[in-house]
Write an enzyme that holds these catalytic residues in place. Structure first.
Site, PDB file in Angstrom:
ATOM      1  N   CYS A 119       0.734  -1.241  -0.047  1.00 11.72           N
ATOM      2  CA  CYS A 119       0.101   0.132  -0.022  1.00 11.72           C
ATOM      3  C   CYS A 119       0.914   1.068  -0.117  1.00 11.72           C
ATOM      4  O   CYS A 119       2.079   1.010  -0.154  1.00 11.72           O
ATOM      5  CB  CYS A 119      -0.876  -0.028   1.175  1.00 11.72           C
ATOM      6  N   THR A 164       1.943   3.008   2.298  1.00  8.36           N
ATOM      7  CA  THR A 164       3.149   2.931   3.585  1.00  8.36           C
ATOM      8  C   THR A 164       3.439   1.390   3.934  1.00  8.36           C
ATOM      9  O   THR A 164       4.549   1.221   4.556  1.00  8.36           O
ATOM     10  CB  THR A 164       2.404   3.595   4.610  1.00  8.36           C
ATOM     11  N   HIS A 197      14.052 -14.668  11.964  1.00  7.24           N
ATOM     12  CA  HIS A 197      13.735 -14.660  13.117  1.00  7.24           C
ATOM     13  C   HIS A 197      12.304 -14.861  13.547  1.00  7.24           C
ATOM     14  O   HIS A 197      11.789 -15.439  14.360  1.00  7.24           O
ATOM     15  CB  HIS A 197      14.181 -13.464  13.994  1.00  7.24           C
ATOM     16  N   HIS A 247      14.079 -19.478  17.832  1.00  2.00           N
ATOM     17  CA  HIS A 247      13.031 -18.480  17.451  1.00  2.00           C
ATOM     18  C   HIS A 247      11.596 -19.269  17.405  1.00  2.00           C
ATOM     19  O   HIS A 247      10.662 -18.627  17.560  1.00  2.00           O
ATOM     20  CB  HIS A 247      13.265 -18.172  15.958  1.00  2.00           C
TER      21      HIS A 247
HETATM   22  C1  RB5 Z   1      -3.942   5.137   0.990  1.00  3.41           C
HETATM   23  O1  RB5 Z   1      -4.084   6.580   0.627  1.00  3.41           O
HETATM   24  C2  RB5 Z   1      -3.283   4.912   1.945  1.00  3.41           C
HETATM   25  O2  RB5 Z   1      -3.633   5.402   3.011  1.00  3.41           O
HETATM   26  C3  RB5 Z   1      -2.939   3.570   2.080  1.00  3.41           C
HETATM   27  O3  RB5 Z   1      -2.153   3.124   0.892  1.00  3.41           O
HETATM   28  C4  RB5 Z   1      -1.974   3.363   3.202  1.00  3.41           C
HETATM   29  O4  RB5 Z   1      -0.861   3.810   3.114  1.00  3.41           O
HETATM   30  C5  RB5 Z   1      -2.511   2.921   4.367  1.00  3.41           C
HETATM   31  O5  RB5 Z   1      -1.974   2.557   5.482  1.00  3.41           O
END
Ligand code: RB5
Length: 141
Positions: free
Chosen positions: A65, A67, A98, A133
């Site tokens: 996604c 992030t 791990h 682990h």
């Molecule tokens: C989408 O705009 C964004 O919120 C999503 O891709 C992600 O980064 C969420 O954690």
């Protein structure tokens, strides 16, 4: 050839397509969407890859996604899933060694293509270390 589930939201679509192309000769991808940059909800895609693993269709997956955070949180709601959001190859290596991570999460808005490819390569090639682990990994499920 290893079969991997892969999915993303709109924030990860471009990187998903680049990864599929880059690793086409060594990975069979089960692509669970999304299929464009149109806005969608990342939990659905995190859940789709989690279910593919739980149902035994694949052993491991990749989620992307903007992030890598939201989609990894969604996947980690399932006790059988260990999704690790990695921004460099060292994280990918250590989470395989791990944590026996079975899902790699990536943030398209945080890393460049070459870094992403290095992370995926390391995730694919690093075996879980086991041993000390095992107890810790089992405690997470
Ligand atoms: C989408 O705009 C964004 O919120 C999503 O891709 C992600 O980064 C969420 O954690």
């Amino acid at each position: 050839m290893e079969k991997l589930a892969i999915a993303c939201d709109h924030g990860g679509y471009t990187l998903k397509e680049a990864i599929k192309k880059q690793f086409a000769d060594r990975v069979e991808f089960l692509d669970l969407g999304t299929d464009s940059c149109d806005s969608v909800d990342y939990p659905e895609y995190g859940q789709a890859v989690a279910k593919a693993i739980i149902d035994g269709e694949v052993k491991r997956g990749i989620l992307i996604c903007g992030t890598g955070i939201g989609i990894s949180i969604a996947a980690n709601r399932f006790p059988q899933i260990r999704a690790a959001n990695c921004t460099n190859a060292t994280m990918a290596r250590l989470t395989r060694l791990h944590n026996n991570a079975n899902v790699l999460a990536l943030g398209e808005r945080l890393i460049g293509l070459e870094v992403a490819f290095d992370i995926v390569t390391t995730f694919l090639e690093t075996e879980y270390e086991g041993g000390r682990h095992d107890r810790r990994v089992q405690k997470m499920s």
